[in-house]
Design a protein around this motif. Structure first.
Motif, PDB file in Angstrom:
ATOM      1  N   PRO A  91       0.633  -1.037   0.262  1.00  0.00           N
ATOM      2  CA  PRO A  91      -0.177   0.233   0.346  1.00  0.00           C
ATOM      3  C   PRO A  91       0.963   1.214  -0.246  1.00  0.00           C
ATOM      4  O   PRO A  91       2.422   1.390   0.570  1.00  0.00           O
ATOM      5  CB  PRO A  91      -0.909  -0.299   1.272  1.00  0.00           C
ATOM      6  N   ILE A 122       0.987   4.305   1.054  1.00  0.00           N
ATOM      7  CA  ILE A 122      -0.617   4.978   2.240  1.00  0.00           C
ATOM      8  C   ILE A 122       0.773   6.345   3.217  1.00  0.00           C
ATOM      9  O   ILE A 122       1.870   5.970   3.482  1.00  0.00           O
ATOM     10  CB  ILE A 122      -0.597   4.137   3.603  1.00  0.00           C
ATOM     11  N   ALA A 133      -2.010   6.788   8.789  1.00  0.00           N
ATOM     12  CA  ALA A 133      -2.982   5.155   8.235  1.00  0.00           C
ATOM     13  C   ALA A 133      -2.311   4.006   8.326  1.00  0.00           C
ATOM     14  O   ALA A 133      -2.789   2.765   8.128  1.00  0.00           O
ATOM     15  CB  ALA A 133      -2.796   5.508   5.914  1.00  0.00           C
ATOM     16  N   ALA A 176       3.440   7.827   1.296  1.00  0.00           N
ATOM     17  CA  ALA A 176       2.594   7.580   0.461  1.00  0.00           C
ATOM     18  C   ALA A 176       3.441   9.750   0.143  1.00  0.00           C
ATOM     19  O   ALA A 176       3.903  10.553  -1.143  1.00  0.00           O
ATOM     20  CB  ALA A 176       2.210   8.496   0.795  1.00  0.00           C
TER      21      ALA A 176
END
Length: 61
Positions: A11, A13, A17, A35
């Motif tokens: 992911p 993120i 998160a 991210a």
């Protein structure tokens, strides 16, 4: 302990998160692509109950 191979995509993120996802599982750590930086990171729960965050080193160039 047997190994488990994850087939899900990593992911992309933020750290908050990643904390939420770690808390939602019984896993001791969570690997994710930050991210903000685009780099791989590992969030883990430390023995004293705090979180630890391992990140890759940045480029010096």
């Amino acid at each position: 302990m047997p190994w488990t191979i994850g087939v899900d995509a990593v992911p992309r993120i933020g750290v908050e998160a990643a904390v939420d996802r770690l808390n939602a599982t019984d896993l001791p750590y969570r690997f994710f692509e930050d991210a903000t930086t685009g780099r791989g990171s590992v969030l883990h729960l430390r023995y004293e109950g705090h979180y630890g965050l391992l990140t890759t080193a940045g480029s010096t160039s």
